[in-house]
Design a protein around this motif. Structure first.
Motif, PDB file in Angstrom:
ATOM      1  N   GLY A  49       0.832  -1.191   0.000  1.00  0.00           N
ATOM      2  CA  GLY A  49       0.000   0.000   0.000  1.00  0.00           C
ATOM      3  C   GLY A  49       0.866   1.240   0.000  1.00  0.00           C
ATOM      4  N   SER A  50       0.242   2.369   0.199  1.00  0.00           N
ATOM      5  CA  SER A  50       0.976   3.635   0.184  1.00  0.00           C
ATOM      6  C   SER A  50       1.624   3.878   1.547  1.00  0.00           C
ATOM      7  CB  SER A  50       0.025   4.775  -0.178  1.00  0.00           C
ATOM      8  OG  SER A  50      -0.563   4.554  -1.438  1.00  0.00           O
ATOM      9  N   ILE A  51       2.560   3.021   1.868  1.00  0.00           N
ATOM     10  CA  ILE A  51       3.195   3.065   3.184  1.00  0.00           C
ATOM     11  C   ILE A  51       4.337   4.066   3.192  1.00  0.00           C
ATOM     12  CG2 ILE A  51       4.464   1.727   4.902  1.00  0.00           C
ATOM     13  CD1 ILE A  51       2.943  -0.749   3.834  1.00  0.00           C
ATOM     14  N   PHE A  52       4.301   4.969   4.131  1.00  0.00           N
ATOM     15  CA  PHE A  52       5.402   5.918   4.296  1.00  0.00           C
ATOM     16  C   PHE A  52       6.451   5.360   5.245  1.00  0.00           C
ATOM     17  CE2 PHE A  52       7.606   9.842   4.333  1.00  0.00           C
ATOM     18  CZ  PHE A  52       8.020  10.074   5.626  1.00  0.00           C
ATOM     19  N   SER A  53       5.981   4.820   6.350  1.00  0.00           N
ATOM     20  CA  SER A  53       6.903   4.229   7.315  1.00  0.00           C
ATOM     21  C   SER A  53       6.172   3.175   8.139  1.00  0.00           C
ATOM     22  CB  SER A  53       7.496   5.285   8.241  1.00  0.00           C
ATOM     23  OG  SER A  53       6.480   5.866   9.041  1.00  0.00           O
ATOM     24  N   ILE A  54       6.955   2.230   8.650  1.00  0.00           N
ATOM     25  CA  ILE A  54       6.421   1.209   9.557  1.00  0.00           C
ATOM     26  C   ILE A  54       7.183   1.312  10.866  1.00  0.00           C
ATOM     27  CG2 ILE A  54       6.191  -1.241  10.015  1.00  0.00           C
ATOM     28  CD1 ILE A  54       5.699  -1.680   7.054  1.00  0.00           C
ATOM     29  N   ASN A  55       6.449   1.534  11.927  1.00  0.00           N
ATOM     30  CA  ASN A  55       7.085   1.692  13.226  1.00  0.00           C
ATOM     31  C   ASN A  55       7.244   0.364  13.962  1.00  0.00           C
ATOM     32  OD1 ASN A  55       7.034   4.484  12.764  1.00  0.00           O
ATOM     33  ND2 ASN A  55       4.967   4.630  13.603  1.00  0.00           N
ATOM     34  N   LEU A  56       6.177  -0.379  14.009  1.00  0.00           N
ATOM     35  CA  LEU A  56       6.186  -1.610  14.794  1.00  0.00           C
ATOM     36  C   LEU A  56       5.525  -2.729  14.006  1.00  0.00           C
ATOM     37  CD1 LEU A  56       6.939  -2.583  17.733  1.00  0.00           C
ATOM     38  CD2 LEU A  56       4.497  -2.377  18.228  1.00  0.00           C
ATOM     39  N   MET A  57       6.143  -3.905  14.060  1.00  0.00           N
ATOM     40  CA  MET A  57       5.569  -5.099  13.475  1.00  0.00           C
ATOM     41  C   MET A  57       5.519  -6.161  14.567  1.00  0.00           C
ATOM     42  SD  MET A  57       7.574  -5.051   9.796  1.00  0.00           S
ATOM     43  CE  MET A  57       6.226  -5.553   8.713  1.00  0.00           C
ATOM     44  N   ALA A  58       4.447  -6.916  14.583  1.00  0.00           N
ATOM     45  CA  ALA A  58       4.273  -7.860  15.689  1.00  0.00           C
ATOM     46  C   ALA A  58       3.532  -9.103  15.221  1.00  0.00           C
ATOM     47  CB  ALA A  58       3.500  -7.199  16.829  1.00  0.00           C
ATOM     48  N   TRP A  59       3.713 -10.147  15.992  1.00  0.00           N
ATOM     49  CA  TRP A  59       2.943 -11.381  15.815  1.00  0.00           C
ATOM     50  C   TRP A  59       2.156 -11.643  17.092  1.00  0.00           C
ATOM     51  CZ3 TRP A  59       2.334 -13.922  11.335  1.00  0.00           C
ATOM     52  CH2 TRP A  59       3.270 -13.696  10.317  1.00  0.00           C
ATOM     53  N   TYR A  60       0.900 -11.980  16.901  1.00  0.00           N
ATOM     54  CA  TYR A  60       0.023 -12.407  17.981  1.00  0.00           C
ATOM     55  C   TYR A  60      -0.467 -13.808  17.645  1.00  0.00           C
ATOM     56  CZ  TYR A  60      -0.425  -7.553  19.684  1.00  0.00           C
ATOM     57  OH  TYR A  60      -0.184  -6.299  20.189  1.00  0.00           O
ATOM     58  N   ARG A  61      -1.055 -14.472  18.624  1.00  0.00           N
ATOM     59  CA  ARG A  61      -1.670 -15.772  18.347  1.00  0.00           C
ATOM     60  C   ARG A  61      -2.899 -15.946  19.221  1.00  0.00           C
ATOM     61  NH1 ARG A  61       2.940 -19.884  20.832  1.00  0.00           N
ATOM     62  NH2 ARG A  61       2.573 -19.445  23.064  1.00  0.00           N
ATOM     63  N   GLN A  62      -3.799 -16.754  18.715  1.00  0.00           N
ATOM     64  CA  GLN A  62      -5.010 -17.061  19.458  1.00  0.00           C
ATOM     65  C   GLN A  62      -5.285 -18.554  19.366  1.00  0.00           C
ATOM     66  OE1 GLN A  62      -8.456 -14.728  18.390  1.00  0.00           O
ATOM     67  NE2 GLN A  62      -9.451 -15.179  20.343  1.00  0.00           N
ATOM     68  N   GLY A  64       2.033   1.924  11.465  1.00  0.00           N
ATOM     69  CA  GLY A  64       2.897   2.858  10.764  1.00  0.00           C
ATOM     70  C   GLY A  64       2.139   4.060  10.271  1.00  0.00           C
ATOM     71  N   SER A  65       2.638   4.637   9.174  1.00  0.00           N
ATOM     72  CA  SER A  65       2.025   5.835   8.605  1.00  0.00           C
ATOM     73  C   SER A  65       1.836   5.646   7.107  1.00  0.00           C
ATOM     74  CB  SER A  65       2.907   7.065   8.848  1.00  0.00           C
ATOM     75  OG  SER A  65       3.036   7.322  10.220  1.00  0.00           O
ATOM     76  N   LEU A  66       0.682   6.116   6.636  1.00  0.00           N
ATOM     77  CA  LEU A  66       0.374   6.136   5.211  1.00  0.00           C
ATOM     78  C   LEU A  66       0.730   7.491   4.644  1.00  0.00           C
ATOM     79  CD1 LEU A  66      -3.233   4.643   4.949  1.00  0.00           C
ATOM     80  CD2 LEU A  66      -1.158   3.671   3.971  1.00  0.00           C
ATOM     81  N   LEU A 111      -0.890   9.707   7.507  1.00  0.00           N
ATOM     82  CA  LEU A 111      -1.992   9.189   8.296  1.00  0.00           C
ATOM     83  C   LEU A 111      -1.535   7.917   9.011  1.00  0.00           C
ATOM     84  CD1 LEU A 111      -4.967   9.529   5.776  1.00  0.00           C
ATOM     85  CD2 LEU A 111      -4.399  11.038   7.687  1.00  0.00           C
ATOM     86  N   PRO A 112      -1.802   7.791  10.283  1.00  0.00           N
ATOM     87  CA  PRO A 112      -1.402   6.576  10.991  1.00  0.00           C
ATOM     88  C   PRO A 112      -2.278   5.389  10.598  1.00  0.00           C
ATOM     89  CG  PRO A 112      -2.645   7.994  12.432  1.00  0.00           C
ATOM     90  CD  PRO A 112      -2.445   8.761  11.172  1.00  0.00           C
ATOM     91  N   PHE A 113      -1.717   4.220  10.629  1.00  0.00           N
ATOM     92  CA  PHE A 113      -2.504   3.024  10.411  1.00  0.00           C
ATOM     93  C   PHE A 113      -2.097   1.939  11.399  1.00  0.00           C
ATOM     94  CE2 PHE A 113       0.559   0.113   8.570  1.00  0.00           C
ATOM     95  CZ  PHE A 113       1.486   0.920   7.929  1.00  0.00           C
ATOM     96  N   ASN A 114      -3.029   1.036  11.631  1.00  0.00           N
ATOM     97  CA  ASN A 114      -2.817  -0.109  12.520  1.00  0.00           C
ATOM     98  C   ASN A 114      -3.656  -1.236  11.944  1.00  0.00           C
ATOM     99  OD1 ASN A 114      -2.894  -2.033  14.611  1.00  0.00           O
ATOM    100  ND2 ASN A 114      -2.785  -0.481  16.205  1.00  0.00           N
ATOM    101  N   VAL A 115      -3.013  -2.167  11.265  1.00  0.00           N
ATOM    102  CA  VAL A 115      -3.747  -3.196  10.543  1.00  0.00           C
ATOM    103  C   VAL A 115      -3.336  -4.597  10.971  1.00  0.00           C
ATOM    104  CG1 VAL A 115      -4.172  -1.751   8.544  1.00  0.00           C
ATOM    105  CG2 VAL A 115      -2.102  -3.133   8.628  1.00  0.00           C
ATOM    106  N   TRP A 116      -4.274  -5.527  10.725  1.00  0.00           N
ATOM    107  CA  TRP A 116      -4.066  -6.930  11.089  1.00  0.00           C
ATOM    108  C   TRP A 116      -4.123  -7.818   9.854  1.00  0.00           C
ATOM    109  CZ3 TRP A 116      -3.263  -8.692  16.100  1.00  0.00           C
ATOM    110  CH2 TRP A 116      -3.415  -7.744  17.109  1.00  0.00           C
ATOM    111  N   GLY A 117      -3.340  -8.872   9.881  1.00  0.00           N
ATOM    112  CA  GLY A 117      -3.406  -9.876   8.841  1.00  0.00           C
ATOM    113  C   GLY A 117      -4.623 -10.767   9.036  1.00  0.00           C
TER     114      GLY A 117
END
Length: 122
Positions: free
Chosen positions: A26-39, A99-101, A107-113
């Motif tokens: 996508g139109s990503i400017f920067s990524i600050n944090l990447m993480a893995w979660y599990r359920q 990160g930021s778009l 614009l900040p974003f926070n998305v999940w796979g």
């Protein structure tokens, strides 16, 4: 808009290894944090590991020494190398990217796979 595509889940025997990948586009400017979660079935989603933009990492106590999180900033991709897998690692694994778009400003974003299933069983 930012899209995440996860891959790498599957069935593995106890003691085995898997490598998960999560690519952001996508139109990503920067990524600050990447993480893995599990359920796991019947349980709440829990944090597995995080990696910041400069490479600082953090892990849940339950995976320390067995899992390794890494990122390829050029590809906007985060990985989770999982070794010495145990039955209790069975879960759906989700990546999360913050990160930021670049869209008429930042614009900040926070998305999940979408999640990828890992099953550890003999």
């Amino acid at each position: 808009q930012v899209q995440l595509v996860e891959s790498g889940g599957g069935l593995v025997q106890p003691g085995g290894s898997l490598r998960l990948s999560c690519a952001a586009s996508g139109s990503i400017f920067s990524i600050n944090l990447m993480a893995w979660y599990r359920q796991a079935p019947g349980k709440q989603r829990e944090l597995v590991a995080t990696i910041a933009s400069l490479g600082n990492t953090n892990y849940a106590d339950s995976v320390k020494g067995r899992f390794t999180i890494s990122r390829d900033n050029a590809k906007n991709t985060v990985y989770l190398q999982m070794n010495s897998l145990k039955s209790e690692d069975t879960a759906v694994y989700y990546c999360n990217v913050v990160g930021s778009l670049l869209r008429s400003g930042l614009l900040p974003f926070n998305v999940w796979g979408q999640g990828t299933r890992v099953t550890v069983s003999s």
